[in-house]
Enzyme design. Sequence first.
Site, PDB file in Angstrom:
ATOM      1  CD  GLU A 139      -2.884  -0.795  -0.231  1.00  0.00           C
ATOM      2  OE1 GLU A 139      -3.185   0.369  -0.595  1.00  0.00           O
ATOM      3  OE2 GLU A 139      -3.179  -1.807  -0.896  1.00  0.00           O
TER       4      GLU A 139
HETATM    5  C1  LIG Z   1       3.535  -9.640   0.772  1.00  0.00           C
HETATM    6  C2  LIG Z   1       3.161  -8.615  -0.248  1.00  0.00           C
HETATM    7  C3  LIG Z   1       1.895  -8.656  -0.806  1.00  0.00           C
HETATM    8  C4  LIG Z   1       1.518  -7.714  -1.765  1.00  0.00           C
HETATM    9  N1  LIG Z   1       0.255  -7.780  -2.289  1.00  0.00           N
HETATM   10  C5  LIG Z   1      -0.112  -6.912  -3.259  1.00  0.00           C
HETATM   11  C6  LIG Z   1      -1.420  -6.975  -3.844  1.00  0.00           C
HETATM   12  O1  LIG Z   1      -2.239  -7.788  -3.450  1.00  0.00           O
HETATM   13  N2  LIG Z   1      -1.732  -6.098  -4.842  1.00  0.00           N
HETATM   14  C7  LIG Z   1      -0.816  -5.181  -5.297  1.00  0.00           C
HETATM   15  O2  LIG Z   1      -1.134  -4.423  -6.212  1.00  0.00           O
HETATM   16  N3  LIG Z   1       0.408  -5.091  -4.748  1.00  0.00           N
HETATM   17  C8  LIG Z   1       0.793  -5.934  -3.755  1.00  0.00           C
HETATM   18  N4  LIG Z   1       2.049  -5.836  -3.211  1.00  0.00           N
HETATM   19  C9  LIG Z   1       2.992  -4.900  -3.817  1.00  0.00           C
HETATM   20  C10 LIG Z   1       3.316  -3.703  -2.948  1.00  0.00           C
HETATM   21  O3  LIG Z   1       2.250  -2.792  -2.903  1.00  0.00           O
HETATM   22  C11 LIG Z   1       4.598  -3.059  -3.494  1.00  0.00           C
HETATM   23  O4  LIG Z   1       5.647  -4.006  -3.340  1.00  0.00           O
HETATM   24  C12 LIG Z   1       4.945  -1.777  -2.748  1.00  0.00           C
HETATM   25  O5  LIG Z   1       4.013  -0.753  -3.031  1.00  0.00           O
HETATM   26  C13 LIG Z   1       6.347  -1.240  -3.128  1.00  0.00           C
HETATM   27  O6  LIG Z   1       6.469  -1.131  -4.508  1.00  0.00           O
HETATM   28  P1  LIG Z   1       7.661  -1.866  -5.262  1.00  0.00           P
HETATM   29  O7  LIG Z   1       7.738  -3.291  -4.812  1.00  0.00           O
HETATM   30  O8  LIG Z   1       7.474  -1.612  -6.703  1.00  0.00           O
HETATM   31  O9  LIG Z   1       8.960  -1.162  -4.706  1.00  0.00           O
HETATM   32  P2  LIG Z   1       9.906  -0.217  -5.537  1.00  0.00           P
HETATM   33  O10 LIG Z   1       9.118   0.936  -6.047  1.00  0.00           O
HETATM   34  O11 LIG Z   1      10.682  -1.039  -6.494  1.00  0.00           O
HETATM   35  O12 LIG Z   1      10.839   0.297  -4.377  1.00  0.00           O
HETATM   36  C14 LIG Z   1      12.157  -0.263  -4.106  1.00  0.00           C
HETATM   37  C15 LIG Z   1      12.898   0.714  -3.193  1.00  0.00           C
HETATM   38  O13 LIG Z   1      13.091   1.945  -3.851  1.00  0.00           O
HETATM   39  C16 LIG Z   1      12.601   3.026  -3.089  1.00  0.00           C
HETATM   40  N5  LIG Z   1      11.949   3.968  -4.005  1.00  0.00           N
HETATM   41  C17 LIG Z   1      11.161   3.688  -5.069  1.00  0.00           C
HETATM   42  N6  LIG Z   1      10.746   4.808  -5.662  1.00  0.00           N
HETATM   43  C18 LIG Z   1      11.268   5.838  -4.968  1.00  0.00           C
HETATM   44  C19 LIG Z   1      11.181   7.251  -5.074  1.00  0.00           C
HETATM   45  N7  LIG Z   1      10.439   7.864  -6.007  1.00  0.00           N
HETATM   46  N8  LIG Z   1      11.838   7.995  -4.152  1.00  0.00           N
HETATM   47  C20 LIG Z   1      12.564   7.404  -3.189  1.00  0.00           C
HETATM   48  N9  LIG Z   1      12.682   6.090  -3.033  1.00  0.00           N
HETATM   49  C21 LIG Z   1      12.047   5.295  -3.909  1.00  0.00           C
HETATM   50  C22 LIG Z   1      11.586   2.416  -2.115  1.00  0.00           C
HETATM   51  O14 LIG Z   1      11.570   3.127  -0.887  1.00  0.00           O
HETATM   52  C23 LIG Z   1      12.133   1.007  -1.919  1.00  0.00           C
HETATM   53  O15 LIG Z   1      13.030   0.974  -0.837  1.00  0.00           O
HETATM   54  C24 LIG Z   1       2.434  -6.733  -2.210  1.00  0.00           C
HETATM   55  C25 LIG Z   1       3.711  -6.682  -1.618  1.00  0.00           C
HETATM   56  C26 LIG Z   1       4.071  -7.594  -0.641  1.00  0.00           C
HETATM   57  C27 LIG Z   1       5.444  -7.513  -0.021  1.00  0.00           C
END
Ligand SMILES: Cc1cc2nc3c(=O)[nH]c(=O)nc-3n(C[C@H](O)[C@H](O)[C@H](O)COP(=O)(O)OP(=O)(O)OC[C@H]3O[C@@H](n4cnc5c(N)ncnc54)[C@H](O)[C@@H]3O)c2cc1C
Length: 496
Positions: free
Chosen positions: A241
Amino acid sequence: MVMAQLIVAGKNLGPHPVVVPIRSTEDHRPLPGITVGDLGPKFGFNAMDNGFLMLNHVRVPRFNLMQRYITVSRQGEVSRPANIDPKVTYGTMVYVRAQIIRTMSQTLARATTIAIRYTAVRRQFAGKSDKPLAPSLESPVLDYGMVQHRLIPLLAQNYAMFATSQAFLQHYEKCMHELNNGNYASLKELHATACALKRWTSDVAVRGIDTCRHVCGGHGFSQFSGLNEFFGNAYPNIIWEGDNYVLSQQTAQFLVNQVRALRKGVRVEDNQTTRYLRKHLVSGHLPQRPTAWGAAIESLAADATAQLSLLSFRAAAMAAELTDQMDANGRSWNRSLVSMQRLSDAHSDYIVAAYFRAHIATLPGASPLLPILNKLATLLFLYVLSQNSSDLFRLPSAAAFTGAQVSRAEELLAAVIEDVREQAVPLVDAFGMSDSRLNSALGRSDGNVYDNYLLWAMQDPLNTQDTGEEVRRVWFDKYIKPVLHSAETSKKNAKL
Ligand SMILES: Cc1cc2nc3c(=O)[nH]c(=O)nc-3n(C[C@H](O)[C@H](O)[C@H](O)COP(=O)(O)OP(=O)(O)OC[C@H]3O[C@@H](n4cnc5c(N)ncnc54)[C@H](O)[C@@H]3O)c2cc1C
C-alpha cells in the site's frame, strides 16, 4: 483488476482500474497473451499466493474500464460526471491505509502483551535492580532500565495507536460522506495524513515486534514465543500500500504546498493540518519571536495543551524550513527526500498525540483510568523529544532547546517510564488478547511460562515416546554404536 495507465489519443490520464480476464472460463488455462504464476516463497505471509502476471498484446472491451468516475466513448471522447475530482479514487487507498492503521494497533498489542508478561516473569541476577523484592531474589528483567526503555514507550505508542485508529476511521467516514455529496475539499488532507499515519503506525509496529522478540532473549527466537511467524506476516505492512519512504513524500508535498499557499496568501482549506500551520506560521513563515518552548520542561510535562502546541510547532517549523530549502535555495526534490520523511513523522507525532489526547478527553472527569492514560500520553511526548533532540536544537531562535533542557526531558522520561512499569502488566492485560490469539508459551495470561513451554516442547515428535525413541534408536544403532563398540574402541578402552 489491473491498475493501468489510461492513454486516450496519446494523452495519459493516469492509472485506472480495468477488469482483465486471466483464465479461461472453460478450462481455467491462461488466456492468449497471458503468462501467470505464483511468485514463490516469501519471508512471511505465505498463506497468500501472490502471483506474477505478464500481458502481451492483451485486449479487453472498453466496457471493462471501471467507469464510475470516467467514461471513454467509442469515439475516444473522455468525460467525467459533473463535480468529480479526478483524485476521488484516492478514497479507496485511504480506506485500505486506515485499515492498516487499525490492524497495526492490534498487531503490536499482541507483541507487547507477550513481551511485557514474559519479562515480568523472567528473572535474571540478584542485587542489580533499584527495587529488589529481597536482596537474594533475582529480579524480573522488566525491572532493568534498558528493558523498560525498550518496552514501556512502545506500550505508550500502542495505546496512542488504538486511539488514533478509531479517530482516523471516524474522520475518514465523515470525509467520505462529504465526498459522496460532491464536496471534495477534505480529500487531499485526508490522503496526506493517511499516508503519514500508515507509515508511522506500521513502522512503530513492525520495528516494535522485533524489539519484543529481542527483549525476550533466547526464548524470543523460539517459535513458541508466538512472535516469529507473526513478525513475518506483519512485516509487509511497511512495504505494501505504498512503501513507507515513498509515502512520506506524499505527506511532505502536501505540507509544502500548504506553506506555499499561505505565503502567497492563497486560500487554503480548513483542516487539522492547515489549522496548525496557520497557528504557528506568520503568512507561511516562521515567526520572528517564537514562544520559548523549552523554558521549563516540568511545566511542559504537566500541560497537555502546551505539549500539542510544541509538537505542532515542530512540524510547522520543519515544513517551513523544507519549503525554504526547496524554493529559496533551489534544493532538488531528490535531495529533499531525507527531510521529507522526517517531516512526515513530525506531522504524525503531532496528529497521534492530538488524537490520543482527544480520546482521553472523552472519558468522564472521575474516570479512574485518567491518571494512567495521561501518564502514557506524557510519556509519549517526552519520548518524541528524547528521540528527536536535533529537531529541538534547530527550532528558531528563542524556541530552540538547550542541551540542559533536553537532558532534563530525558530525566523526566526515565522517571515516567519507571512509574508506568508498575502498571505495565495490567495495561497489556487490558488489551484483552486471548491466549489462543497470542499462541505463545511466553505470553500466556496465567504467567506459567516454563510449565507451558515444557508442555509444548514435549509435544514435539522428537520428544514423544514413539517417534523420538525410535529415531534415536535407529541413529544409535547406525552411527553411534559402531563407533562406541568397534574393535578399535574396545582395544583403547582395555588399555585405559
Ligand atoms: C507480501 C506482499 C503482498 C503484496 N500484495 C499486493 C497486492 O495484493 N496487490 C498489489 O497491487 N500489490 C501488492 N504488493 C505490492 C506492494 O504494494 C509493493 O511491493 C509496494 O508498493 C512497493 O512497490 P515496489 O515493490 O514496486 O517497490 P519499488 O518501487 O521497487 O521500491 C524499491 C525501493 O526503492 C525506493 N523507491 C522507489 N521509488 C522511490 C522514489 N520515487 N523515491 C525514493 N525512493 C524510492 C523504495 O523506498 C524502496 O526501498 C504486495 C507486496 C508484498 C510484499
